[in-house]
Design an enzyme around this catalytic site. Structure first.
Site, PDB file in Angstrom:
ATOM      1  N   SER A   8      20.963  10.268 -19.509  1.00  0.00           N
ATOM      2  CA  SER A   8      21.136   9.988 -18.090  1.00  0.00           C
ATOM      3  C   SER A   8      22.476   9.323 -17.828  1.00  0.00           C
ATOM      4  O   SER A   8      22.751   8.219 -18.304  1.00  0.00           O
ATOM      5  CB  SER A   8      20.008   9.084 -17.587  1.00  0.00           C
ATOM      6  OG  SER A   8      20.241   8.736 -16.236  1.00  0.00           O
ATOM      7  N   HIS A  33      22.112  14.411 -18.168  1.00  0.00           N
ATOM      8  CA  HIS A  33      21.226  14.398 -17.001  1.00  0.00           C
ATOM      9  C   HIS A  33      21.967  13.735 -15.847  1.00  0.00           C
ATOM     10  O   HIS A  33      22.317  12.553 -15.909  1.00  0.00           O
ATOM     11  CB  HIS A  33      19.941  13.643 -17.331  1.00  0.00           C
ATOM     12  CG  HIS A  33      18.865  13.801 -16.314  1.00  0.00           C
ATOM     13  ND1 HIS A  33      18.054  14.923 -16.245  1.00  0.00           N
ATOM     14  CD2 HIS A  33      18.457  12.977 -15.311  1.00  0.00           C
ATOM     15  CE1 HIS A  33      17.190  14.779 -15.261  1.00  0.00           C
ATOM     16  NE2 HIS A  33      17.422  13.612 -14.670  1.00  0.00           N
ATOM     17  N   ASP A  35      21.850  12.612 -12.156  1.00  0.00           N
ATOM     18  CA  ASP A  35      20.953  12.287 -11.043  1.00  0.00           C
ATOM     19  C   ASP A  35      21.708  12.229  -9.723  1.00  0.00           C
ATOM     20  O   ASP A  35      22.643  11.431  -9.570  1.00  0.00           O
ATOM     21  CB  ASP A  35      20.282  10.933 -11.285  1.00  0.00           C
ATOM     22  CG  ASP A  35      19.197  11.010 -12.340  1.00  0.00           C
ATOM     23  OD1 ASP A  35      18.311  11.866 -12.208  1.00  0.00           O
ATOM     24  OD2 ASP A  35      19.228  10.209 -13.292  1.00  0.00           O
ATOM     25  N   MET A  37      21.243  11.399  -5.809  1.00  0.00           N
ATOM     26  CA  MET A  37      20.353  10.739  -4.843  1.00  0.00           C
ATOM     27  C   MET A  37      21.079  10.599  -3.515  1.00  0.00           C
ATOM     28  O   MET A  37      22.260  10.242  -3.485  1.00  0.00           O
ATOM     29  CB  MET A  37      19.939   9.358  -5.357  1.00  0.00           C
ATOM     30  CG  MET A  37      19.340   9.359  -6.750  1.00  0.00           C
ATOM     31  SD  MET A  37      18.868   7.688  -7.260  1.00  0.00           S
ATOM     32  CE  MET A  37      18.624   7.953  -9.033  1.00  0.00           C
ATOM     33  N   HIS A  66      19.680  16.880 -11.516  1.00  0.00           N
ATOM     34  CA  HIS A  66      18.397  16.514 -10.901  1.00  0.00           C
ATOM     35  C   HIS A  66      18.658  16.094  -9.459  1.00  0.00           C
ATOM     36  O   HIS A  66      19.209  15.012  -9.209  1.00  0.00           O
ATOM     37  CB  HIS A  66      17.764  15.387 -11.715  1.00  0.00           C
ATOM     38  CG  HIS A  66      16.476  14.879 -11.181  1.00  0.00           C
ATOM     39  ND1 HIS A  66      15.905  13.693 -11.611  1.00  0.00           N
ATOM     40  CD2 HIS A  66      15.618  15.372 -10.247  1.00  0.00           C
ATOM     41  CE1 HIS A  66      14.771  13.484 -10.985  1.00  0.00           C
ATOM     42  NE2 HIS A  66      14.588  14.490 -10.138  1.00  0.00           N
ATOM     43  N   MET A  68      17.565  14.606  -6.279  1.00  0.00           N
ATOM     44  CA  MET A  68      16.592  13.774  -5.564  1.00  0.00           C
ATOM     45  C   MET A  68      17.088  13.634  -4.133  1.00  0.00           C
ATOM     46  O   MET A  68      17.504  12.564  -3.679  1.00  0.00           O
ATOM     47  CB  MET A  68      16.446  12.419  -6.262  1.00  0.00           C
ATOM     48  CG  MET A  68      15.677  12.505  -7.562  1.00  0.00           C
ATOM     49  SD  MET A  68      15.633  10.943  -8.468  1.00  0.00           S
ATOM     50  CE  MET A  68      17.097  11.162  -9.485  1.00  0.00           C
ATOM     51  N   MET A 137       8.258  13.242 -13.614  1.00  0.00           N
ATOM     52  CA  MET A 137       8.802  11.890 -13.512  1.00  0.00           C
ATOM     53  C   MET A 137       7.785  10.905 -14.077  1.00  0.00           C
ATOM     54  O   MET A 137       6.634  10.872 -13.634  1.00  0.00           O
ATOM     55  CB  MET A 137       9.125  11.543 -12.061  1.00  0.00           C
ATOM     56  CG  MET A 137      10.286  12.326 -11.465  1.00  0.00           C
ATOM     57  SD  MET A 137      11.863  12.049 -12.319  1.00  0.00           S
ATOM     58  CE  MET A 137      12.082  10.283 -12.106  1.00  0.00           C
ATOM     59  N   ASP A 175      11.250  12.047 -17.545  1.00  0.00           N
ATOM     60  CA  ASP A 175      12.345  11.165 -17.158  1.00  0.00           C
ATOM     61  C   ASP A 175      11.770   9.848 -16.669  1.00  0.00           C
ATOM     62  O   ASP A 175      11.023   9.817 -15.691  1.00  0.00           O
ATOM     63  CB  ASP A 175      13.166  11.830 -16.053  1.00  0.00           C
ATOM     64  CG  ASP A 175      14.374  11.008 -15.632  1.00  0.00           C
ATOM     65  OD1 ASP A 175      14.638   9.965 -16.257  1.00  0.00           O
ATOM     66  OD2 ASP A 175      15.042  11.415 -14.659  1.00  0.00           O
TER      67      ASP A 175
END
Length: 219
Positions: A8, A33, A35, A37, A66, A68, A137, A175
Site C-alpha cells: 500500500s 496498491h 488507494d 479516495m 483501488h 474509493m 476489505m 486489505d
C-alpha cells in the site's frame, strides 16, 4: 492459486516515492496498491491521476488501483490511460456495477470489485464471471493503520467457495490489518492477494516480511 503481495503506497514516504518503489521492486513485492479516495465515498482524500502517471513512468510493477470514490465509472478510462493494470471499485459506489466492470475491461485493464466489511459476500456472486479479482476489505475503507476485523474471514471463505463452485480463475484480495500474523488466517480462508502497508514499509527486512505474508514464516 499463487499468492501475491501488494504494498500500500499510503504507507510509503511520499517525499521519497521513487526510491520507495525501487525498494519494493528489489524486495520481491508483486504489486503496488494505489488507494484513491475522494473525500465523499470515504472521509479522506489521497492521490489522483497525476501521481499515478508519475509512478507509471518509473516502474513496471503491477499497479493495483483501488478506487474509493463515489462515481468510479466517470474516471475509469482516465485511470486506465494513466497506467493502472488493475482497477478496483466498490459495489457500494453510485456507479452501475456491471457497466463499470465492462468499461474497465474494454480499456484493456483487469477488473476488480471491492466490498466493505458489512456488505454480504453474496452481493458479488453474480459478477464473478466478469471479474479478475474481488477485494474484501478487512477494515473499514478510508484510513490506514486499522486493526484486522476477524469476522471478515467468513466472507473470504464464502467468496472463494463460490469461485471454486463456478470453476473460475478469480483472485481474492484482502486489505486492512494484514501482517505476519493475520496473513495465515486470510490465506487459509481463501485469499491469495494480500495488501499490506506499514508492516512492509516498517520492516527491517522487507523481503523477509513479504515472504512471511506468503509462506507462514516468522519475521
Amino acid at each position: 492459486m499463487k499468492n501475491y503481495v501488494s504494498a500500500s503506497v499510503l504507507s510509503a514516504d511520499m517525499l521519497e516515492l521513487g526510491r520507495e518503489i525501487k525498494k519494493l521492486e528489489d524486495n520481491g513485492i508483486d504489486m503496488l496498491h494505489f488507494d484513491v479516495m475522494d473525500g465523499i465515498f470515504v472521509n479522506n482524500i489521497t492521490f489522483g491521476l497525476p501521481v499515478l502517471q508519475q509512478v507509471r513512468k518509473v516502474t513496471d510493477i503491477t499497479l493495483d488501483v483501488h478506487l474509493m470514490i463515489a462515481d468510479p465509472m466517470k474516471y475509469v478510462q482516465r485511470f486506465a490511460e494513466s497506467g493502472a493494470d488493475i482497477i478496483c471499485f466498490h459495489i457500494e459506489s453510485d456507479s452501475d456495477t456491471l457497466e463499470t466492470i465492462k468499461t474497465i475491461r474494454s480499456c484493456g485493464v483487469r477488473a476488480a470489485l471491492a466490498i466493505k466489511p458489512a456488505t454480504p459476500a453474496e452481493s458479488v456472486f453474480e459478477y464473478l464471471p466478469y471479474l479478475d479479482m474481488v477485494l474484501v476489505m478487512t477494515v473499514e475503507p478510508g484510513f490506514g493503520g486499522q486493526s484486522f476485523i476477524p469476522e471478515t474471514l467468513d466472507k473470504i471463505r464464502a467468496i472463494r467457495q463460490k469461485i471454486t463452485e463456478l470453476g473460475l480463475n478469480v483472485n481474492v484480495e484482502v486489505d486492512g490489518g494484514i501482517n505476519g500474523t493475520t496473513s495465515a488466517a486470510v490465506r487459509e480462508a481463501g485469499a491469495n492477494v494480500l495488501v499490506s502497508g506499514s508492516y512492509l514499509f516498517a520492516a527491517d527486512n522487507m523481503a523477509e516480511a513479504a515472504k512471511a505474508l506468503k509462506e507462514d514464516m516468522s519475521c
